[in-house]
Design an enzyme around this catalytic site. Structure first.
Site, short mmCIF file in Angstrom:
data_model
loop_
_atom_site.label_atom_id
_atom_site.label_comp_id
_atom_site.label_asym_id
_atom_site.label_seq_id
_atom_site.Cartn_x
_atom_site.Cartn_y
_atom_site.Cartn_z
CG HIS A 47 -2.03 -1.04 1.08
ND1 HIS A 47 -3.07 -1.15 1.97
CD2 HIS A 47 -2.25 -2.00 0.14
CE1 HIS A 47 -3.88 -2.14 1.59
NE2 HIS A 47 -3.39 -2.68 0.50
CD GLU A 49 -1.51 3.63 3.73
OE1 GLU A 49 -1.16 3.03 2.68
OE2 GLU A 49 -2.67 3.56 4.19
CB CYS A 83 -1.40 0.48 6.36
SG CYS A 83 -1.19 -0.14 4.70
NE ARG A 180 -13.46 -1.25 -25.73
CZ ARG A 180 -13.31 -1.81 -26.92
NH1 ARG A 180 -12.12 -2.26 -27.30
NH2 ARG A 180 -14.34 -1.91 -27.74
CG ASP A 196 -19.94 -3.82 -34.09
OD1 ASP A 196 -20.62 -3.79 -35.13
OD2 ASP A 196 -20.00 -2.96 -33.21
#
Lengths: 341, 341
Positions: A47, A49, A83, A180, A196
């Site tokens: 993380h 921190e 953390c 996306r 498509d």
């Protein structure tokens, strides 16, 4: 904004592969001097921190320092240890956060742990545009649903039925690639899928690419030579029929009488925080009818087709939308609006 | 821009009832001091130059002065005597113009007359946004055609066939009123006329209100109790059949097998410089098919209808449009684009 928190936000935005985790940045400050900074880089890794602490030239510097972090530090064992434990351990004196973590596993518990262990906590409750889907998911207990289409100035998405029309420009293409990239699931209906033959990928290889989802009556009607099968990002089929064939490893088939509500429930179970419904006009109407549209993005090409398939094709619920945000993409337009009720 | 010419443009914009005449402003300058200014106020009345001269405390001040005027002074007897004659007469030494008059009766002749009579002329050839329709009319020998409609974010102009839907907000209403005010003719098709029963008026009473035109198969099918007959601004019917009834004095019926091209030819004969095609979606398609759309204005409401009548309904020519100009009108959008080819 507090200049150290501003710096923490700049750090946060560097995290590109955080996937289901929020983007978070942290800055360690002592005597109004920035000692180090860090961000959450990749889902499952350190993380922010912890990275900021690692970037100190000596861990003893943390003693008595103030930690600025864009989100409440976590208090639970997930992919990494909590953390808050480390923050207390190294002697941080004060933690300034921009907001509490909307994830109920953490929400408030991080603050409580810190305060219980003598660390002063200041919560700035600062609105920000990071982690929109993460926040939505934890608040509403379902993914943020975005409906996106490109149309002409007279509201057509296609000039000739059954043939894909290129409507928008290169700038719109790049923008939709980014859209996306920010989505955990991209979904199309059967007709769009078959007409498509889309790849539904993002150009740059991702660590956590969007899952490509197709709603289809019978998965056995799919031609396995289609483009979607040429790359190995995960594929979900929402089919009414079980597959009678062996499918590639990256394909999962969910069998039910699917409705938008049921699909969203399934994605919620799977922990998906964001769904981009790319088309076509019938399935988008179905989502709008079931009030499953939190954000609407319309790309407007400066063309007139006169005839052709309309954007959104079917009865919808009466939804209210926010004042649109406008972005000019060369001679095309991007319109973003949020559902209000 | 030259500061005196800038002042002349500010003057020009004050002219609100110039109708088929251009908006023009003039400033008289001597020793870098503005002595007076004036504008063309009303069709058929004094031109800007004459007003500026009238506003001098004493006409002898014109001797040796410089005249700044936004358009080449006229050289012909129209509703008023030629300005160039008066300019020479009062002893103006130099005339600075922003552009030549596109009207072939004047174009270059005003400049020539002045120079032949010893007045120095400077032509700044300054592009400006005044008199768009006037300039277009004289350059292309037909009115500027604007197609305007309001639609939802999914391109619908109507939720239920045969019933008028209110799509846009109050700000759009005011904007369309201004658009009408700037048009010499407002035209609608038969269906829009009969379903909407529109007044086709501008709110503020005008000296030269737009002519209200209706394309209709048979003028005898019109109910004379309709709203359009409740006010006395002029009305044109483009009908295939002659009227069998006595119609109010303000109504004119033109009989022919009308097409957009023929209608535009007729309006050209009548000296009309601007045509606003307000709807519906079929007649707008007809105009687009015959490439009679110079400017397209789309008002976009932040609503989704899902079903209903599409904006523009019928085959159209393949036209190229300019990069759109965007105006946010509260939570609605105004998109203006010009035909490129």
């Amino acid at each position: 904004m507090n200049r150290f928190m501003k710096l923490a936000f700049t750090e946060a935005r560097k995290g590109k592969d955080t996937w289901k985790n929020p983007q978070v940045g942290a800055v360690i400050v002592k005597n109004q001097q920035v000692l180090s900074s860090g961000h959450h880089e990749t889902y499952g890794r350190n993380h922010a921190e912890i990275n900021a602490l690692k970037h100190l030239s000596d861990i003893s510097q943390a003693e008595g320092a103030t930690l600025y972090v864009t989100l409440e530090p976590c208090s639970h064992f997930g992919k990494t240890p909590p953390c808050v434990q480390r923050i207390v351990e190294v002697g941080i004196k004060k933690v300034v956060i921009a907001e509490t973590d909307p994830n109920p596993i953490v929400s408030g518990n991080g603050i409580k742990y810190l305060e219980d262990h003598g660390v002063q906590v200041e919560n700035l409750q600062q609105k920000n545009d990071l982690n929109v889907a993460y926040r939505f998911f934890h608040q509403h207990k379902r993914p943020l649903v975005t409906i996106k289409y490109a149309m002409t100035l007279d509201g057509k998405v296609n000039q000739t039925k059954g043939v894909r029309s290129m409507i928008t420009n290169q700038e719109v293409f790049s923008d939709t690639q980014e859209l996306r990239r920010q989505s955990q699931v991209i979904l199309v209906g059967e007709n769009t899928f078959k007409v498509d033959d889309p790849k539904l990928t993002v150009r740059e290889k991702e660590k956590f690419p969007p899952i490509r989802a197709v709603v289809i009556r019978d998965v056995n009607s799919v031609d396995l030579k289609m483009q979607i099968f040429q790359t190995n990002e995960p594929i979900y089929f929402f089919s009414q029929e079980k597959s009678q064939r062996e499918l590639p490893e990256n394909v999962q088939v969910f069998v039910d009488e699917w409705t938008p509500t049921k699909i969203v429930q399934k994605l919620t179970e799977l922990g998906m925080q964001s769904l981009l419904v790319e088309g076509g006009s019938h399935i988008q109407a179905d989502f709008l009818k079931e009030k499953l549209c939190d954000r609407l993005i319309v790309y407007l090409a400066n063309k007139v087709f006169g005839q052709g398939l309309p954007a959104i094709n079917g009865p919808v619920a009466n939804l209210k939308f926010s004042k649109p945000e406008i972005l000019l993409l060369a001679d095309n337009l991007k319109i973003t609006t949020w559902r209000l009720d």
